[in-house]
Design an enzyme around this catalytic site. Structure first.
Site, short mmCIF file in Angstrom:
data_model
loop_
_atom_site.label_atom_id
_atom_site.label_comp_id
_atom_site.label_asym_id
_atom_site.label_seq_id
_atom_site.Cartn_x
_atom_site.Cartn_y
_atom_site.Cartn_z
N HIS A 1 -6.15 3.27 0.37
CA HIS A 1 -5.90 2.97 2.14
C HIS A 1 -6.04 4.05 2.85
O HIS A 1 -6.03 3.82 4.00
CB HIS A 1 -4.56 2.17 2.05
CG HIS A 1 -3.39 2.98 1.93
ND1 HIS A 1 -2.74 3.44 0.75
CD2 HIS A 1 -2.49 3.27 2.86
CE1 HIS A 1 -1.80 4.04 1.06
NE2 HIS A 1 -1.36 3.99 2.10
N HIS A 2 -6.07 5.17 2.09
CA HIS A 2 -6.18 6.47 3.03
C HIS A 2 -7.29 7.31 2.87
O HIS A 2 -7.69 8.20 3.33
CB HIS A 2 -5.07 7.48 2.84
CG HIS A 2 -3.65 7.09 3.29
ND1 HIS A 2 -3.60 6.96 4.84
CD2 HIS A 2 -2.46 6.57 2.66
CE1 HIS A 2 -2.35 6.61 5.16
NE2 HIS A 2 -1.70 6.20 4.03
N LYS B 1 5.57 5.65 -1.46
CA LYS B 1 6.67 6.44 -0.75
C LYS B 1 7.94 6.57 -1.35
O LYS B 1 8.88 7.34 -0.99
CB LYS B 1 6.55 5.88 0.54
CG LYS B 1 5.48 6.24 1.40
CD LYS B 1 5.59 5.85 2.97
CE LYS B 1 4.26 6.32 3.81
NZ LYS B 1 4.31 5.64 5.03
N HIS C 1 1.42 9.97 -1.86
CA HIS C 1 2.26 8.37 -1.92
C HIS C 1 0.82 7.55 -2.43
O HIS C 1 1.08 6.59 -3.26
CB HIS C 1 2.68 8.05 -0.76
CG HIS C 1 2.13 7.50 0.37
ND1 HIS C 1 1.28 8.37 1.25
CD2 HIS C 1 1.45 6.29 0.61
CE1 HIS C 1 0.48 7.80 1.91
NE2 HIS C 1 0.71 6.61 1.61
N ASP D 1 -3.62 -1.33 8.49
CA ASP D 1 -2.54 -0.71 8.60
C ASP D 1 -2.62 0.14 9.77
O ASP D 1 -1.60 0.27 10.42
CB ASP D 1 -2.51 0.08 7.43
CG ASP D 1 -1.06 1.03 7.11
OD1 ASP D 1 -0.03 0.75 7.62
OD2 ASP D 1 -1.16 2.31 6.68
N HIS E 1 0.94 -1.21 -0.02
CA HIS E 1 0.28 -0.09 0.03
C HIS E 1 0.73 1.27 0.07
O HIS E 1 0.31 2.35 -0.50
CB HIS E 1 -0.90 0.05 1.33
CG HIS E 1 -0.37 -0.09 2.48
ND1 HIS E 1 -0.25 -1.25 3.38
CD2 HIS E 1 0.19 0.91 3.29
CE1 HIS E 1 0.54 -1.03 4.24
NE2 HIS E 1 0.90 0.49 4.41
N ASP E 2 2.05 1.17 0.59
CA ASP E 2 2.86 2.48 0.81
C ASP E 2 3.90 2.53 -0.26
O ASP E 2 4.97 3.29 -0.30
CB ASP E 2 3.44 2.54 2.13
CG ASP E 2 2.36 3.31 3.22
OD1 ASP E 2 1.70 3.80 2.70
OD2 ASP E 2 2.66 3.35 4.44
FE LIG Z 1 0.06 4.98 3.54
#
Ligand SMILES: [Fe+2]
Lengths: 122, 259
Positions: free
Chosen positions: B169-170, B118, B143, B198, B114-115
């Site tokens: 996811h955010h 970044k 991101h 998360d 998911h990240d």
């Molecule tokens: Fe994230």
């Protein structure tokens, strides 16, 4: 006798029929219609012997093949055995790591005792 | 006498022909059997090779995916087992939510990515020890979309799934999340699940900039955020099966000092 050449495809082997006395079949053998595909080869071999020629080296290097190809190879070896002579040899060539190609070769050799049938690991 | 001999000869000839024909038949049948046996043996071998190849592909995929997740995490100095825990929580949530085993297993592999976006965030922002300025926060928040763009071009189902996870996811259930501020079930279930997994793990872990929260504090927050940040159904699933989630946390507990 004419030379004959069949190009390799995704499913069929490269075939070379050399009237000076050599046959090479290299690749895999999954034709859609096996007997139709090999018919020119069988015909060529028949007329080769009919022409009175004796000397023939058959080199076969088949990596993968289907059951009808297996049957076809039996038929081909039958034909060779019928015309067997001291100048006729068959080389079954296989990759040392390809166990099933080796076992198939052993089976053929066992069935055609009269032929000079050589198993050659690469 | 002559007639009798003739008959005997004829019968003898028939006998001979018959023997020849039957021998040929027997030979043919034996050969057919041999061809079948040979083919069966080869087919089994080829099947084995196919399976080994399939396994190899799956393992490679798993490794690549896991490494990608780990890259996303390592850039932001998360601890080593965060990826594993988020993966396990996600699968569990997916199964309880009603996704089938295969889809849940895929989500387990996709959610740790998911990240991944970044990787495109500058170090100075990403690892800033102090609070973000508004400007830095905006950069940080890109991101999600970056991850979506990175993974979204893939045709692989798993990476497609991961691109959804990265993108959403955010997002928050009540529409106050980012990048798009979508609401409720407009947020894909993959995104809703990963969000919960998360956050649960982030709150419960020590970070350079904060201590882990007490469980009670996390649970209180989750209850408050039911239907706000998080899908209410997933929150219910979480509390109904709390032991299963805590046992995953125990199993993949971070060792002090490990990165
Ligand atoms: Fe994230």
């Amino acid at each position: 006798m004419q030379n004959m050449k069949i190009e390799e495809t995704k499913y069929t082997p490269a075939i070379e029929l050399d009237a000076s006395g050599a046959i090479t079949i290299v690749g895999k053998s999954y034709p859609e219609n096996t007997f139709e595909f090999y018919a020119p080869v069988m015909k060529w071999v028949e007329s080769y012997f009919e022409s009175g020629a004796k000397k023939l080296a058959v080199n076969m290097e088949i990596v993968y093949f289907n059951s009808s190809s297996s049957k076809l190879f039996f038929d081909l070896f039958d034909l060779l055995e019928e015309n067997n002579n001291p100048e006729l040899i068959v080389n079954w060539i296989y990759d040392a790591e390809n166990e099933s190609a080796m076992e198939a070769g052993e089976d053929f050799k066992e069935d055609f005792e009269k032929l000079q049938f050589n198993l050659k690991a690469k | 006498m002559d007639i009798e001999n003739k008959l005997v000869n004829e019968i003898a000839q028939l006998q001979h022909n018959f023997a020849e024909t039957t021998n040929k038949l027997i030979k043919d049948i034996k050969r057919q059997n041999k061809i079948l046996e040979q083919s069966d043996k080869r087919q089994r071998k080829e099947y084995d090779e196919l399976l080994a190849l399939k396994q190899e592909i799956e393992e490679t995929q798993r490794e690549v995916v896991f490494t990608m997740g780990a890259i996303g995490e390592s850039r932001s100095k998360e601890t080593g087992n965060h990826v594993k825990r988020v993966a396990e929580y996600s699968k569990l949530l997916a199964l309880f939510y009603g996704l089938d085993e295969q889809e849940a297993e895929m989500l387990k592999q996709a959610s740790p990515m998911h990240d991944i976006g970044k990787v495109a965030i500058p170090d100075a922002v990403l690892n800033k020890p102090a609070r973000f300025t508004n400007e830095e926060r905006v950069i940080m928040n890109t991101h999600a979309e970056l991850g979506f763009q990175m993974l979204g071009t893939s045709k692989r189902p798993l990476l497609k799934m991961a691109s959804i996870v990265a993108y959403e996811h955010h997002e928050k259930y009540d529409g106050t999340g980012y990048p798009r501020g979508i609401v409720g079930e407009d947020i894909h279930i993959y995104g809703r699940i990963t969000a919960l997994a998360d956050v649960f793990d982030a709150l419960g872990s020590d970070r350079v900039y904060k201590k882990a929260w007490e469980d009670e504090k996390i649970f209180t927050l989750f209850k408050e955020e039911r239907g706000r940040h998080f899908d209410p159904r997933l929150i219910d699933i979480f509390f109904d099966n709390l032991d299963a989630f805590l046992s995953i946390r125990d199993r993949y507990r971070d060792v002090a000092g490990q990165h």
